[in-house]
Every structure is written in structure tokens, then in C-alpha cells.
Design a protein around this motif. Structure first.
Motif, PDB file in Angstrom:
ATOM      1  N   HIS A 107       0.357   0.377 -14.724  1.00 32.77           N
ATOM      2  CA  HIS A 107      -0.625  -0.038 -13.711  1.00 32.77           C
ATOM      3  C   HIS A 107      -0.878   1.074 -12.705  1.00 32.77           C
ATOM      4  O   HIS A 107      -1.074   0.822 -11.518  1.00 32.77           O
ATOM      5  N   ILE A 108      -0.921   2.295 -13.205  1.00 34.42           N
ATOM      6  CA  ILE A 108      -1.054   3.458 -12.333  1.00 34.42           C
ATOM      7  C   ILE A 108      -2.400   3.500 -11.623  1.00 34.42           C
ATOM      8  O   ILE A 108      -2.558   4.150 -10.592  1.00 34.42           O
ATOM      9  N   SER A 109      -3.384   2.774 -12.136  1.00 36.22           N
ATOM     10  CA  SER A 109      -4.707   2.781 -11.503  1.00 36.22           C
ATOM     11  C   SER A 109      -4.752   1.933 -10.234  1.00 36.22           C
ATOM     12  O   SER A 109      -5.695   2.041  -9.445  1.00 36.22           O
ATOM     13  N   ASN A 110      -3.747   1.091 -10.008  1.00 31.80           N
ATOM     14  CA  ASN A 110      -3.713   0.202  -8.858  1.00 31.80           C
ATOM     15  C   ASN A 110      -2.995   0.895  -7.694  1.00 31.80           C
ATOM     16  O   ASN A 110      -1.810   1.205  -7.783  1.00 31.80           O
ATOM     17  N   GLU A 111      -3.715   1.122  -6.606  1.00 31.06           N
ATOM     18  CA  GLU A 111      -3.146   1.872  -5.490  1.00 31.06           C
ATOM     19  C   GLU A 111      -1.960   1.165  -4.844  1.00 31.06           C
ATOM     20  O   GLU A 111      -0.961   1.805  -4.491  1.00 31.06           O
ATOM     21  N   LYS A 112      -2.068  -0.150  -4.663  1.00 30.94           N
ATOM     22  CA  LYS A 112      -0.974  -0.891  -4.014  1.00 30.94           C
ATOM     23  C   LYS A 112       0.287  -0.867  -4.870  1.00 30.94           C
ATOM     24  O   LYS A 112       1.403  -0.698  -4.362  1.00 30.94           O
ATOM     25  N   ILE A 113       0.127  -1.033  -6.183  1.00 25.44           N
ATOM     26  CA  ILE A 113       1.285  -0.984  -7.073  1.00 25.44           C
ATOM     27  C   ILE A 113       1.906   0.408  -7.045  1.00 25.44           C
ATOM     28  O   ILE A 113       3.132   0.560  -7.022  1.00 25.44           O
ATOM     29  N   CYS A 114       1.065   1.434  -7.029  1.00 28.41           N
ATOM     30  CA  CYS A 114       1.582   2.804  -6.949  1.00 28.41           C
ATOM     31  C   CYS A 114       2.390   2.997  -5.668  1.00 28.41           C
ATOM     32  O   CYS A 114       3.494   3.554  -5.691  1.00 28.41           O
ATOM     33  N   TYR A 115       1.849   2.534  -4.559  1.00 29.91           N
ATOM     34  CA  TYR A 115       2.527   2.714  -3.270  1.00 29.91           C
ATOM     35  C   TYR A 115       3.896   2.038  -3.278  1.00 29.91           C
ATOM     36  O   TYR A 115       4.908   2.635  -2.888  1.00 29.91           O
ATOM     37  N   ILE A 129       5.178  10.539 -11.010  1.00 29.17           N
ATOM     38  CA  ILE A 129       4.852  10.759  -9.595  1.00 29.17           C
ATOM     39  C   ILE A 129       3.683  11.724  -9.472  1.00 29.17           C
ATOM     40  O   ILE A 129       2.751  11.514  -8.684  1.00 29.17           O
ATOM     41  N   HIS A 130       3.717  12.793 -10.252  1.00 26.78           N
ATOM     42  CA  HIS A 130       2.594  13.739 -10.241  1.00 26.78           C
ATOM     43  C   HIS A 130       1.296  13.042 -10.641  1.00 26.78           C
ATOM     44  O   HIS A 130       0.229  13.277 -10.035  1.00 26.78           O
ATOM     45  N   SER A 131       1.376  12.188 -11.638  1.00 28.29           N
ATOM     46  CA  SER A 131       0.177  11.473 -12.105  1.00 28.29           C
ATOM     47  C   SER A 131      -0.373  10.550 -11.015  1.00 28.29           C
ATOM     48  O   SER A 131      -1.591  10.441 -10.835  1.00 28.29           O
ATOM     49  N   CYS A 132       0.526   9.866 -10.309  1.00 32.08           N
ATOM     50  CA  CYS A 132       0.086   9.004  -9.198  1.00 32.08           C
ATOM     51  C   CYS A 132      -0.638   9.823  -8.139  1.00 32.08           C
ATOM     52  O   CYS A 132      -1.671   9.406  -7.594  1.00 32.08           O
ATOM     53  N   MET A 133      -0.106  11.008  -7.863  1.00 26.34           N
ATOM     54  CA  MET A 133      -0.691  11.848  -6.830  1.00 26.34           C
ATOM     55  C   MET A 133      -2.075  12.360  -7.240  1.00 26.34           C
ATOM     56  O   MET A 133      -3.005  12.379  -6.439  1.00 26.34           O
ATOM     57  N   TRP A 134      -2.207  12.771  -8.495  1.00 27.71           N
ATOM     58  CA  TRP A 134      -3.514  13.221  -8.990  1.00 27.71           C
ATOM     59  C   TRP A 134      -4.494  12.057  -9.021  1.00 27.71           C
ATOM     60  O   TRP A 134      -5.647  12.185  -8.570  1.00 27.71           O
ATOM     61  N   ARG A 135      -4.040  10.923  -9.552  1.00 29.89           N
ATOM     62  CA  ARG A 135      -4.926   9.778  -9.739  1.00 29.89           C
ATOM     63  C   ARG A 135      -5.471   9.262  -8.403  1.00 29.89           C
ATOM     64  O   ARG A 135      -6.622   8.848  -8.312  1.00 29.89           O
ATOM     65  N   HIS A 136      -4.627   9.313  -7.368  1.00 31.61           N
ATOM     66  CA  HIS A 136      -5.016   8.760  -6.073  1.00 31.61           C
ATOM     67  C   HIS A 136      -4.987   9.841  -4.994  1.00 31.61           C
ATOM     68  O   HIS A 136      -4.553   9.591  -3.867  1.00 31.61           O
ATOM     69  N   SER A 137      -5.471  11.013  -5.355  1.00 32.60           N
ATOM     70  CA  SER A 137      -5.405  12.146  -4.426  1.00 32.60           C
ATOM     71  C   SER A 137      -6.200  11.899  -3.147  1.00 32.60           C
ATOM     72  O   SER A 137      -5.947  12.536  -2.125  1.00 32.60           O
ATOM     73  N   GLY A 138      -7.145  10.990  -3.184  1.00 33.93           N
ATOM     74  CA  GLY A 138      -7.925  10.687  -1.993  1.00 33.93           C
ATOM     75  C   GLY A 138      -7.283   9.659  -1.087  1.00 33.93           C
ATOM     76  O   GLY A 138      -7.781   9.404   0.020  1.00 33.93           O
ATOM     77  N   ASN A 139      -6.186   9.064  -1.516  1.00 36.49           N
ATOM     78  CA  ASN A 139      -5.497   8.036  -0.738  1.00 36.49           C
ATOM     79  C   ASN A 139      -4.281   8.667  -0.060  1.00 36.49           C
ATOM     80  O   ASN A 139      -3.291   8.993  -0.717  1.00 36.49           O
TER      81      ASN A 139
END
Length: 346
Positions: free
Chosen positions: A189-197, A225-235
Motif C-alpha cells: 500500500h505504498i501509494s497511500n500517504e497515511k499508511i506510509c507515514y 524507505i527509499h521508494s516511499c520517499m520517491w513516491r511521496h517526495s512532495g509530502n
């Protein structure tokens, strides 16, 4: 509803018919609805409502409907119940057993995870340890693995795991039970910002323990972790959580064998620089980035990678200037290491 006699009557009826599914289910529903009022919630707790619901959960844990109703009620009530009453009712064991009795029912696992979180938050460390002792971490991890496609299950799993792992003496046990499920759930669920956080916060909490750092690395947490950062680099919140997790996981301190430091690539470093540029006015992001850059300098090979990137020193200088802060001396240290290669950025 203000008349406490009503609550006493409901609790009394539940006591008289402990094996009646219909009476226990209806009683739990009524007490749960009454307890939505904070004043009346206190009355429910003081009239034995919480202990009666826990008893029903224990006696009738074979019935998923009663179990779900009890979990929903307890998630609210345990915050107002007396700690000694919860202990006398053996609440942690009862809650965990009801979860494990219905491993294939998602609603039970969701309700159980939320109720366990509420109980874990009730007392600083007492209930956390008892939940872990009775297999609560394993129960949540198994639910996360079984229902990996459920965002709700992963979200609740991350939150309760994070809570259970806060006491230092529980981190290793919780980590051993949940890390594989945690990494798989976050990846799914890496596309979900809240789940990532929440997932990244859980990784950060667990990675304080050296054994967990090794387990996280073995399960691919660093790439994730790197993928989360790239995927949500604007957050900025997700980026800060990612950098915080990397700060913890990047170094394993071993007084006997020496520090083990994460070896970085040019791509890894460029990601940190990119996030620093993107969120140059977010102090939390800059602070965590400076922290991880300093951690990287514990390895001679990493220093070479840092020196090859001309933007690093300038970004550190800009962070210091923007916030008038040396970030506990870390920025000054970095500039000393990188001074010969410092350059300006636009």
C-alpha cells in the motif's frame, strides 16, 4: 440515560444470563451506545459494564458477532476503566484469544487490533507488556499477513505495533514478530500517504534495537524507505518520516565489533539532496537529512560518495542559514568534512 439504575439493570441482566448470545450481544450494544457520552461512560465503567463485556468476550469468544461488538465497546471503554479492574479481568489475554479464535474473519481482526491499541495506550508499559506476553504482536502480524490487501488492516496493524514497540525492552520481541508483515504491508500500500507515514514511524520505532535493524535490512526495508520517499517526495511529512527511519536504521552501534554503517550509492545520496531541495523550508526535513548525512560519514567509503556530490555542502549551508541552526552541531561537522568541495546552489 442519566439514571444510573438503567445501566445497573443492563449490567445485572448480563450477569444473570452469561451464556445467552442474544442478551450479551444486546447488552453490549446498549452499553456501547450509552458510553458514547463521556459522562455516562464513567457510569458504565463504575457499574461493572467494562468487566461484564470482557467476561462476555471471554465466555462467548466462539461467536464472531459478540466478539466484534465487544471489541467496539471496549475500544472506547478501556480508556475510562480502572487499571486494576482491567488487570483483574485479564483483559489482554481475553482480547488476544478472541482474535486468534477467528483468524479468517477480517472484521474480528480489525476490531481486535483497534481494541488492543486502546488497551496498550491505557497504561505506559503495563498493558503493552501483557499484550506481548499473551501473543498479541504475533496475532496482529498474522492478521496483517493474511489480509495484506486490506488497507484498514495494515493501518490498524501499524498503529498497534508502533504502540507495543515503544518500551525499549519490548522492541526486540515485537520486531521479531511483526517486521516481515510490516514490510510486506507497507509495500502493498505504498501509494497511500497515511499508511506510509504510520508504517515508517513503526519502522523508526523498531529500528532503535540492533537486532531489528538487521531484520529490517534482511526484509528489504531500506529499499522500501527509499521508494516511499520517491513516491511521496512532495509530502514533507512522509519525507521526514522516511529520513527519520533511515537515520535509525543506517547505523548499528557495536562497541565490540565497531559501528556498522549503511553503504550508500550516488542515487541514494541524490535522493536525500532532492528531498532537501524540495522541502528547503521544512525544518524537520532538513534536520533529519543533516542527521542521516552525518551518519553516513561514519564510513570512509561513504565519505567518498559525499565528496563526489558538490551539492551536499551547499544544501547543508543553506539549511543552517534558513533556520539559523547547526542541528546540534551535526551541520558544522559535515561542513568540516566537506569544506574542500563546498559550492553554491541557486
Amino acid at each position: 440515560l442519566g439514571n444510573r439504575m438503567l445501566i445497573d439493570s443492563i449490567v445485572g441482566c448480563m450477569y444473570r444470563y452469561p451464556h445467552s448470545l442474544s442478551i450479551q450481544g444486546a447488552g453490549i450494544d446498549i452499553l456501547s451506545n450509552i458510553a458514547l457520552d463521556n459522562v455516562l461512560k464513567t457510569d458504565v465503567c463504575h457499574s461493572g459494564g467494562t468487566s461484564r463485556i470482557i467476561a462476555a468476550l471471554s465466555t462467548l469468544n466462539h461467536d464472531p458477532s459478540v466478539v466484534c461488538k465487544a471489541y467496539a465497546a471496549l475500544a472506547n471503554l478501556v480508556g475510562g476503566a480502572d487499571v486494576e479492574i482491567l488487570r483483574a479481568c485479564n483483559a489482554p489475554a481475553v482480547m488476544v484469544r478472541a482474535m486468534t479464535a477467528h483468524p479468517h474473519i477480517l472484521s474480528v481482526q480489525l476490531g481486535g487490533s483497534y481494541a488492543l491499541w486502546a488497551l496498550a495506550e491505557r497504561s505506559a508499559a503495563l498493558f503493552k507488556e501483557e499484550i506481548v506476553n499473551f501473543g498479541g504482536a504475533e496475532a496482529v502480524a498474522e492478521a496483517m499477513a493474511r489480509f495484506v490487501s486490506s488497507k484498514q488492516m495494515q493501518a490498524k496493524g501499524f498503529v498497534v505495533t508502533w504502540s507495543l514497540a515503544v518500551p525499549r525492552h519490548l522492541k526486540s520481541r515485537v520486531g521479531k514478530a511483526v517486521i516481515e508483515s510490516l514490510v510486506n504491508g507497507l509495500s502493498a500500500h505504498i501509494s497511500n500517504e497515511k499508511i506510509c507515514y504510520d508504517g515508517l514511524g513503526c519502522i523508526k520505532c523498531l529500528s532503535i534495537h540492533p537486532a531489528n535493524k538487521e531484520l529490517l535490512e534482511e526484509n528489504g526495508a531500506i529499499d522500501l524507505i527509499h521508494s516511499c520517499m520517491w513516491r511521496h517526495s512532495g509530502n514533507s511529512s512522509v519525507c521526514e518520516a522516511s529520513l527519520a527511519a533511515l537515520c535509525n536504521i543506517s547505523v548499528i552501534v557495536n562497541p565490540d565489533l565497531g559501528d556498522q554503517v549503511l553503504q550508500i550509492t550516488n542515487e541514494d545520496l541524490e535522493l536525500v539532496c532532492f528531498v532537501m531541495r524540495t522541502h528547503e523550508h521544512v525544518k524537520g526535513v532538513q534536520e533529519k537529512a543533516v542527521c542521516i548525512l552525518k551518519n553516513f560519514t561514519r564510513s570512509p567509503s561513504n565519505i567518498l560518495v559525499l565528496l563526489m556530490n558538490p551539492s551536499v555542502a551547499a544544501l547543508v549551508q543553506k539549511a543552517m542559514s534558513t533556520f539559523n541552526d547547526s542541528f546540534e552541531g551535526r551541520a558544522d561537522y559535515l561542513l568540516q568534512v566537506l569544506a574542500p568541495h563546498s559550492t553554491n546552489i541557486n
